[in-house]
Design an enzyme around this catalytic site. Structure first.
Site, PDB file in Angstrom:
ATOM      1  N   GLU A 118       0.836  -1.209   0.000  1.00  0.00           N
ATOM      2  CA  GLU A 118       0.000   0.000   0.000  1.00  0.00           C
ATOM      3  C   GLU A 118       0.869   1.257   0.000  1.00  0.00           C
ATOM      4  O   GLU A 118       0.378   2.333   0.307  1.00  0.00           O
ATOM      5  CB  GLU A 118      -0.901   0.018   1.251  1.00  0.00           C
ATOM      6  CG  GLU A 118      -1.816  -1.169   1.389  1.00  0.00           C
ATOM      7  CD  GLU A 118      -3.171  -0.956   0.725  1.00  0.00           C
ATOM      8  OE1 GLU A 118      -3.314   0.055   0.009  1.00  0.00           O
ATOM      9  OE2 GLU A 118      -4.052  -1.798   0.918  1.00  0.00           O
ATOM     10  N   HIS A 141      -3.365   1.686   8.841  1.00  0.00           N
ATOM     11  CA  HIS A 141      -4.478   0.927   8.267  1.00  0.00           C
ATOM     12  C   HIS A 141      -4.596  -0.374   9.035  1.00  0.00           C
ATOM     13  O   HIS A 141      -3.602  -1.082   9.221  1.00  0.00           O
ATOM     14  CB  HIS A 141      -4.242   0.639   6.777  1.00  0.00           C
ATOM     15  CG  HIS A 141      -5.139  -0.430   6.257  1.00  0.00           C
ATOM     16  ND1 HIS A 141      -6.513  -0.308   6.287  1.00  0.00           N
ATOM     17  CD2 HIS A 141      -4.892  -1.651   5.732  1.00  0.00           C
ATOM     18  CE1 HIS A 141      -7.053  -1.404   5.792  1.00  0.00           C
ATOM     19  NE2 HIS A 141      -6.088  -2.243   5.453  1.00  0.00           N
ATOM     20  N   HIS A 143      -7.777  -3.594  10.613  1.00  0.00           N
ATOM     21  CA  HIS A 143      -9.063  -4.246  10.378  1.00  0.00           C
ATOM     22  C   HIS A 143      -9.833  -4.404  11.697  1.00  0.00           C
ATOM     23  O   HIS A 143      -9.992  -5.531  12.181  1.00  0.00           O
ATOM     24  CB  HIS A 143      -8.842  -5.626   9.738  1.00  0.00           C
ATOM     25  CG  HIS A 143      -8.073  -5.626   8.450  1.00  0.00           C
ATOM     26  ND1 HIS A 143      -7.441  -6.749   7.947  1.00  0.00           N
ATOM     27  CD2 HIS A 143      -7.842  -4.641   7.543  1.00  0.00           C
ATOM     28  CE1 HIS A 143      -6.857  -6.460   6.786  1.00  0.00           C
ATOM     29  NE2 HIS A 143      -7.073  -5.176   6.528  1.00  0.00           N
ATOM     30  N   HIS A 214     -13.802  -3.548   4.697  1.00  0.00           N
ATOM     31  CA  HIS A 214     -12.365  -3.828   4.677  1.00  0.00           C
ATOM     32  C   HIS A 214     -11.676  -3.390   5.981  1.00  0.00           C
ATOM     33  O   HIS A 214     -11.188  -4.227   6.725  1.00  0.00           O
ATOM     34  CB  HIS A 214     -11.733  -3.174   3.445  1.00  0.00           C
ATOM     35  CG  HIS A 214     -10.244  -3.376   3.357  1.00  0.00           C
ATOM     36  ND1 HIS A 214      -9.496  -3.007   2.274  1.00  0.00           N
ATOM     37  CD2 HIS A 214      -9.348  -3.897   4.244  1.00  0.00           C
ATOM     38  CE1 HIS A 214      -8.232  -3.303   2.482  1.00  0.00           C
ATOM     39  NE2 HIS A 214      -8.109  -3.841   3.663  1.00  0.00           N
TER      40      HIS A 214
HETATM   41  O1  2HA Z   1      -1.369  -4.848   3.568  1.00  0.00           O
HETATM   42  O2  2HA Z   1      -4.406  -4.896   5.009  1.00  0.00           O
HETATM   43  O3  2HA Z   1      -5.303  -3.807   2.775  1.00  0.00           O
HETATM   44  C1  2HA Z   1      -2.352  -5.539   4.193  1.00  0.00           C
HETATM   45  C2  2HA Z   1      -3.668  -4.894   4.068  1.00  0.00           C
HETATM   46  C3  2HA Z   1      -4.028  -4.281   2.786  1.00  0.00           C
HETATM   47 ZN    ZN Z   2      -6.422  -4.164   4.788  1.00  0.00          ZN
END
Ligand code: 2HA
Ligand code: ZN
Length: 269
Positions: A118, A141, A143, A214
């Site tokens: 990313e 980022h 989850h 996501h």
């Molecule tokens: O790189 O979560 O969305 C791992 C991720 C990409």
């Molecule tokens: Zn991700």
């Protein structure tokens, strides 16, 4: 030997990254190689660091980012696990510098760990933040389970619907995440479209943006503060879902209570 040796301020930043990576794993937000962290470390770079040779050939970023010439970043490595990064950040991430052409980077230390897939989107966000004169230097980022679950319902994808609900679950949420939660509709992970939509949402004055079905993308002055904002929002989502699990729709704080909180703490409306 590590580039962090005898660089206490830089080491302190990377220690924060490792600490946050451990939290992400413990919370169940970072399965396998899930999630990314990049930190603009340019302010901690000294002359001796600038003189170091690269340990990789110049590699294309994939885009041209005019504000990043001469900037330095710590980046999680591609395919690396947060739980491993927590133990050893310099074996599961690397320090890179952007070349004067603003289109290439090279790895400088400690090991030739290729940065996150990313990278173009993370660096585009850093480029945007610098262009805007923002003091923010970290992007995250991850989850977070309950926040991602919310994005599986159209109801919570409406602009600021989730923000209002989350703020009303517990007073700290608005106090510590005063800009709320932006929503970006589903787009292919790693795509330029997703990066552009994320920047547009951050420009709309959000620090934390959901990627539908996501994860979350957050920016702040340092990685700990970015994590805190996501943590506070996810806690509110957990309270909402706990109430639903007990079989009722939570009342939430009233509009008058929210108003009082905003007035007393000087929060935006
Ligand atoms: O790189 O979560 O969305 C791992 C991720 C990409
Ligand atoms: Zn991700």
């Amino acid at each position: 030997m590590s580039i962090l040796d005898n660089r206490a301020a830089l080491k302190a930043e990377i220690d924060k990254v490792a600490e946050v990576a451990g939290y992400l794993w413990t919370k169940g937000w970072a399965e396998r190689n899930g999630g990314n962290i990049t930190v603009n470390i340019t302010q901690w770079v000294d002359d001796a660091m600038r003189a170091l040779p690269a340990i990789s050939e110049p590699r294309p970023i994939g885009t041209v980012l005019p504000r990043l010439a001469g900037c330095w970043f710590y980046c999680k490595g591609t395919q690396k696990r947060m739980r491993d990064l927590a133990r050893d950040p310099m074996a599961n991430g690397s320090v890179i510098r952007i070349l004067p052409d603003c289109a290439h980077y090279e790895i400088v230390a400690d090991a030739p760990v290729a940065p996150t897939s990313e990278l173009p989107s993370h660096l585009s966000v850093h480029n945007y933040l610098l262009a805007k004169g923002s003091p923010y230097r970290a992007s995250l980022h991850t989850h977070p389970i309950e926040l991602v679950a919310l994005t599986h319902s159209k109801k919570w994808l409406e602009k600021d619907a989730a923000t209002r609900m989350l703020w009303s679950m517990i007073p700290e949420t608005k106090a510590f995440c005063p800009r709320g939660l932006g929503m970006v509709p589903y787009m292919l992970p790693s795509s330029v479209e997703l990066a552009d939509a994320t920047i547009k949402a951050i420009d709309g004055d959000y620090d934390v943006v959901m990627w539908e079905k996501h994860g979350v993308f957050a920016v702040d002055t340092d990685i700990m503060s970015a994590f805190d904002q996501v943590d506070v929002l996810n806690k509110a989502a957990q309270i909402y879902l706990s109430a639903r699990g007990m079989g009722f729709e939570p009342d939430g704080m009233t509009d008058a209570q929210m108003q009082e909180l905003s007035d007393v703490f000087g929060l935006p409306k």
